[in-house]
Design an enzyme around this catalytic site. Structure first.
Site, mmCIF file in Angstrom:
data_model
loop_
_atom_site.group_PDB
_atom_site.id
_atom_site.type_symbol
_atom_site.label_atom_id
_atom_site.label_comp_id
_atom_site.label_asym_id
_atom_site.label_seq_id
_atom_site.Cartn_x
_atom_site.Cartn_y
_atom_site.Cartn_z
ATOM 1 N N ASN A 41 -8.444 8.246 5.892
ATOM 2 C CA ASN A 41 -7.437 7.712 4.974
ATOM 3 C C ASN A 41 -6.069 7.659 5.639
ATOM 4 O O ASN A 41 -5.712 8.522 6.430
ATOM 5 C CB ASN A 41 -7.372 8.569 3.711
ATOM 6 C CG ASN A 41 -8.685 8.553 2.960
ATOM 7 O OD1 ASN A 41 -9.525 7.692 3.222
ATOM 8 N ND2 ASN A 41 -8.883 9.485 2.053
ATOM 9 N N ARG A 56 0.850 -1.207 0.000
ATOM 10 C CA ARG A 56 0.000 0.000 0.000
ATOM 11 C C ARG A 56 0.883 1.255 0.000
ATOM 12 O O ARG A 56 0.638 2.218 -0.692
ATOM 13 C CB ARG A 56 -0.900 0.049 1.253
ATOM 14 C CG ARG A 56 -1.766 -1.143 1.530
ATOM 15 C CD ARG A 56 -3.105 -1.044 0.827
ATOM 16 N NE ARG A 56 -3.012 -1.353 -0.584
ATOM 17 C CZ ARG A 56 -2.799 -2.590 -1.072
ATOM 18 N NH1 ARG A 56 -2.649 -3.630 -0.281
ATOM 19 N NH2 ARG A 56 -2.735 -2.786 -2.381
ATOM 20 N N THR A 95 -16.940 8.721 1.704
ATOM 21 C CA THR A 95 -16.947 7.637 2.701
ATOM 22 C C THR A 95 -18.309 6.970 2.694
ATOM 23 O O THR A 95 -19.337 7.648 2.623
ATOM 24 C CB THR A 95 -16.588 8.136 4.120
ATOM 25 O OG1 THR A 95 -16.810 7.062 5.046
ATOM 26 C CG2 THR A 95 -17.384 9.352 4.556
ATOM 27 N N ASP A 131 -3.359 7.585 3.716
ATOM 28 C CA ASP A 131 -2.406 8.214 2.781
ATOM 29 C C ASP A 131 -2.071 9.628 3.267
ATOM 30 O O ASP A 131 -2.658 10.122 4.235
ATOM 31 C CB ASP A 131 -2.962 8.213 1.346
ATOM 32 C CG ASP A 131 -4.209 9.081 1.187
ATOM 33 O OD1 ASP A 131 -4.176 10.263 1.584
ATOM 34 O OD2 ASP A 131 -5.231 8.590 0.644
ATOM 35 N N HIS A 158 -7.396 6.862 11.392
ATOM 36 C CA HIS A 158 -7.039 5.439 11.278
ATOM 37 C C HIS A 158 -5.547 5.214 11.062
ATOM 38 O O HIS A 158 -5.155 4.166 10.567
ATOM 39 C CB HIS A 158 -7.846 4.797 10.130
ATOM 40 C CG HIS A 158 -9.324 4.748 10.400
ATOM 41 N ND1 HIS A 158 -10.271 4.539 9.423
ATOM 42 C CD2 HIS A 158 -10.020 4.887 11.561
ATOM 43 C CE1 HIS A 158 -11.481 4.561 9.971
ATOM 44 N NE2 HIS A 158 -11.354 4.773 11.261
HETATM 45 N N1 APR Z 1 -15.053 10.611 -5.314
HETATM 46 C C1 APR Z 1 -15.730 10.610 -4.126
HETATM 47 N N2 APR Z 1 -16.226 9.497 -3.563
HETATM 48 C C2 APR Z 1 -16.046 8.330 -4.234
HETATM 49 C C3 APR Z 1 -15.351 8.248 -5.454
HETATM 50 C C4 APR Z 1 -14.851 9.467 -5.996
HETATM 51 N N3 APR Z 1 -14.206 9.498 -7.170
HETATM 52 N N4 APR Z 1 -15.344 6.953 -5.834
HETATM 53 C C5 APR Z 1 -15.984 6.254 -4.898
HETATM 54 N N5 APR Z 1 -16.420 7.078 -3.917
HETATM 55 C C6 APR Z 1 -17.165 6.760 -2.700
HETATM 56 C C7 APR Z 1 -17.982 5.494 -2.729
HETATM 57 O O1 APR Z 1 -19.252 5.723 -3.351
HETATM 58 C C8 APR Z 1 -18.124 5.184 -1.234
HETATM 59 O O2 APR Z 1 -19.246 5.851 -0.667
HETATM 60 O O3 APR Z 1 -16.239 6.577 -1.640
HETATM 61 C C9 APR Z 1 -16.834 5.764 -0.633
HETATM 62 C C10 APR Z 1 -15.812 4.723 -0.240
HETATM 63 O O4 APR Z 1 -16.303 3.949 0.813
HETATM 64 P P1 APR Z 1 -15.392 2.830 1.493
HETATM 65 O O5 APR Z 1 -14.685 2.044 0.455
HETATM 66 O O6 APR Z 1 -16.247 2.083 2.454
HETATM 67 O O7 APR Z 1 -14.260 3.678 2.262
HETATM 68 P P2 APR Z 1 -14.328 4.387 3.689
HETATM 69 O O8 APR Z 1 -15.708 4.849 3.999
HETATM 70 O O9 APR Z 1 -13.242 5.395 3.712
HETATM 71 O O10 APR Z 1 -13.936 3.194 4.654
HETATM 72 C C11 APR Z 1 -13.820 3.458 6.033
HETATM 73 O O11 APR Z 1 -13.009 1.251 6.402
HETATM 74 O O12 APR Z 1 -11.709 -0.545 5.764
HETATM 75 C C12 APR Z 1 -11.780 0.550 6.561
HETATM 76 O O13 APR Z 1 -10.056 1.586 7.683
HETATM 77 C C13 APR Z 1 -10.651 1.528 6.421
HETATM 78 O O14 APR Z 1 -10.699 3.923 6.702
HETATM 79 C C14 APR Z 1 -11.345 2.822 6.088
HETATM 80 C C15 APR Z 1 -12.743 2.617 6.652
#
Ligand code: APR
Length: 230
Positions: A87, A56, A172, A89, A104
């Site tokens: 995030n 990663r 998110t 990153d 996180h």
């Molecule tokens: N711009 C904005 N949002 C987007 C884009 C984009 N180009 N592409 C996808 N998304 C959205 C998706 O529709 C979704 O709602 O980003 C969101 C990603 O959701 P997740 O994959 O569940 O990520 P996240 O909510 O950050 O996860 C939370 O879960 O696995 C753990 O620790 C990890 O911090 C992470 C936590």
């Protein structure tokens, strides 16, 4: 200056080339959380877990902030901006945001397995391997909050949301707590914006939904803020 708090998730960095977790091509389609992102996984197979985060981190070095990250950094000219990110990153910092709270953990940091409060920077190109220790001889691990671990930064994050004048949520799925619960702390009646190209389930009905990716969505947000909130 008004206090603008922004909660970001994996979608914030999707346009920089970093996979989200729960979209159809997301990381959790390729790996099992229980194999790579829990303390139990690290105890059972530390090499595999270290390798997962080394990959990663190496990938992160090939990525750049996108227009969404840059737009949020520019908003510091007009607002007191506080980013709360799930995030791991460093793209908000690279874009120039000066006030970033990582809920996180951070991919570019390591900590000894017995003390998550002591962190070391991992320089570009460096990895963490079995046998890499601190001065006391204690094995290093990624500075990542794994599933099942405490989230020590949630308390300062809650205070930031409580004190916010405007809350913005970007990219998110709001599936993971306690981060998803931060929306509870925004005051009734204050502006709350949500930027996501897909539908996100939230109980709040007072959200201004910007259905767009992060780059385009932050552009729209900036225009809306210019017109509505000053
Ligand atoms: N711009 C904005 N949002 C987007 C884009 C984009 N180009 N592409 C996808 N998304 C959205 C998706 O529709 C979704 O709602 O980003 C969101 C990603 O959701 P997740 O994959 O569940 O990520 P996240 O909510 O950050 O996860 C939370 O879960 O696995 C753990 O620790 C990890 O911090 C992470 C936590």
């Amino acid at each position: 200056m008004k206090k603008l708090v922004v909660l970001t998730g994996a979608g914030m960095s999707a346009e920089s080339g970093i996979s989200t977790f729960r979209d159809s091509d997301g990381l959790w389609e390729k790996y099992r959380v229980e194999d790579v992102a829990t303390p139990e996984a690290f105890a059972a197979n530390p090499g595999l877990v270290l390798d997962f985060y080394n990959q990663r981190r190496n990938q992160l070095y090939t990525c750049k902030p996108n227009a969404g990250h840059r737009g949020l950094a520019e908003l510091e000219q007009d607002f007191e901006v506080h980013i709360i990110t799930q995030n791991v990153d460093n793209l908000h910092e690279k874009a120039g945001s000066t006030n970033v709270l990582h809920l996180h953990g951070e991919l570019t940091k390591a900590c000894p397995v017995d003390d998550v409060n002591t962190t070391y920077d991992i320089l570009p190109g460096q990895e963490i391997h079995l046998g890499d220790t601190d001065r006391r001889g204690v094995q290093l691990r990624p500075f990542i909050v794994w599933f099942g671990e405490a989230v020590p930064m949630i308390e300062p994050a809650i205070r930031k949301v409580e004190e916010s004048d405007i809350l913005v949520v970007i990219g998110t799925s709001l599936n993971v707590y306690p981060a998803a619960g931060l929306l509870n702390y925004a005051r009734r009646g204050q502006p709350v914006f949500l930027i996501d190209p897909n539908e996100v389930n939230t109980y709040r009905k007072d959200i201004h939904y910007i259905k767009a990716g992060a780059s385009e969505g932050v552009g729209q947000l900036i225009q809306l803020l210019k017109k509505t909130v000053r």
